[in-house]
Design a protein around this motif. Structure first.
Motif, short mmCIF file in Angstrom:
data_model
loop_
_atom_site.label_atom_id
_atom_site.label_comp_id
_atom_site.label_asym_id
_atom_site.label_seq_id
_atom_site.Cartn_x
_atom_site.Cartn_y
_atom_site.Cartn_z
N ARG A 1 -48.88 8.87 -89.46
CA ARG A 1 -47.68 8.90 -88.62
C ARG A 1 -47.04 10.28 -88.65
O ARG A 1 -46.62 10.80 -87.61
CB ARG A 1 -46.68 7.84 -89.09
N GLU B 1 -49.45 12.68 -86.78
CA GLU B 1 -49.98 12.23 -85.49
C GLU B 1 -51.52 12.28 -85.49
O GLU B 1 -52.15 12.74 -84.53
CB GLU B 1 -49.43 13.10 -84.35
N ALA C 1 -55.40 7.07 -88.36
CA ALA C 1 -54.80 5.77 -88.05
C ALA C 1 -55.87 4.73 -87.74
O ALA C 1 -55.76 3.56 -88.15
CB ALA C 1 -53.84 5.91 -86.87
N VAL D 1 -50.71 7.00 -82.33
CA VAL D 1 -50.70 6.56 -83.72
C VAL D 1 -49.69 5.43 -83.93
O VAL D 1 -50.00 4.40 -84.53
CB VAL D 1 -50.38 7.75 -84.64
N ASP D 2 -48.46 5.62 -83.44
CA ASP D 2 -47.43 4.60 -83.64
C ASP D 2 -47.83 3.28 -82.99
O ASP D 2 -47.61 2.20 -83.57
CB ASP D 2 -46.10 5.08 -83.06
N HIS E 1 -42.23 -0.50 -90.37
CA HIS E 1 -41.94 0.41 -89.27
C HIS E 1 -41.60 -0.37 -88.00
O HIS E 1 -40.48 -0.30 -87.50
CB HIS E 1 -43.13 1.34 -89.01
#
Length: 323
Positions: free
Chosen positions: A122, A125, A130, A164-165, A302
């Motif tokens: 995170r 990036e 990920a 990624v998120d 998150h």
């Protein structure tokens, strides 16, 4: 009294006076004592002395067992063979338990590694990292039938996510949110048990023993829910790690308004101090459970919200104590 003193006295506002300290608020003594027991660490000399005594005892016991078996074999072959089989079974059992403990440490370390990789992905990036974390999560929970639908949805939608998120959030929602619900139920059950025993059993030793046992079992179950499968020594080490984290951050102290809002300012603590102590110990148990979730969860909170102690203790004590 001169005019200035009289004027100051006349214009004094009672609302600006400092509140009278309530020195009789529940403090959660059982949980504080359990935290001290769990976080105690001996000196280097003490650990060395323990290692020496344990090693010496094990060596003497091994020699005595060997001499006992060989002496029996010399006297009676059948009885000596039975003794040899029993001693061998005991050694094999001890080795199996040691292997399980070692595997439990490796699984807990793997959860820590996944959590660090997710944070690095995170912050940097890093989509490749990920995706690696997501694949590791799928392998970790491949044998969990309760997550079969979550793994299927993650597999279907993973190719559509290119950030990624979004990817880590998808893995968190599909795989970890159901586990969070299970961990919450374990926390509520432990908080309820600690609060009930504290309120109903007027023995300080029973309060501390119950708090320590309930928190140890809760931490072990939370680790198992997230894939840790901690053994006996691993569970105690994890509990010590949780308490050390709480002590380091000051979260186990009764100095903030969170616990006071649960028990200190309510009617419960004014009616019975034992009931107030029970609620505070239950709230501290819930706080330990939330910290255990943060340390055992393979992904940091998150997308999903982190559980709140007030909500957990309210659900745990609903119908148990009337406020």
């Amino acid at each position: 009294m001169d005019w200035d003193e009289a004027g100051d006295k006349a214009w004094a506002d009672p609302a600006e006076a400092p509140p009278v300290p309530d020195l009789d608020l529940p403090q959660g003594q059982a949980m504080l004592a359990a935290s001290r027991i769990a976080t105690v660490r001996g000196s280097r000399f003490g650990r060395f002395a323990t290692w020496v005594f344990v090693t010496t005892f094990t060596f003497v016991l091994s020699v005595a067992a060997w001499e006992f078996v060989t002496d029996l074999i010399n006297r009676n072959t059948v009885i000596g063979s039975v003794a040899l089989v029993l001693v061998g079974a005991a050694i094999l059992t001890a080795l199996t338990l040691a292997l399980r403990e070692w595997m439990s440490f490796l699984r807990l370390a793997k959860l820590d590694h996944l959590r660090r990789d997710a944070a690095l992905a995170r912050s940097g990036e890093d989509l490749k990292l990920a995706r690696s974390v997501t694949h590791s999560l799928e392998r970790l929970y491949a044998a969990r039938p309760d997550l079969r639908w979550g793994r299927a949805r993650l597999e279907e939608r993973r190719a559509e996510v290119f950030d990624v998120d979004g990817l880590l959030g998808l893995a968190e929602n599909e795989l970890l949110v159901p586990l969070d619900q299970m961990a919450r139920r374990e926390i509520e059950a432990a908080a309820r048990q600690v609060a009930t025993v504290t309120a109903l059993v007027p023995l300080a030793l029973a309060d501390v023993a119950t708090a320590l046992f309930a928190n140890l079992r809760m931490v072990r179950r939370i680790a198992e829910i997230y894939g840790g499968r901690s053994g006996s020594f691993g569970s105690f080490r994890l509990l010590r790690r949780v308490f050390s984290y709480l002590v380091a951050t000051g979260a186990v102290a009764i100095t903030d308004d969170l616990i006071h809002s649960v028990a200190g300012g309510g009617v419960l603590s004014k009616v019975s101090r034992r009931f107030g102590e029970g609620v505070v110990n239950g709230a501290l148990t819930a706080r330990v459970g939330v910290a255990a979730m943060e340390l055992c969860r393979p992904l940091p909170f998150h997308t999903a919200p982190k559980p709140k102690v007030t909500n957990l203790i309210s659900r745990a004590l609903t119908g148990l104590f009337d406020r």
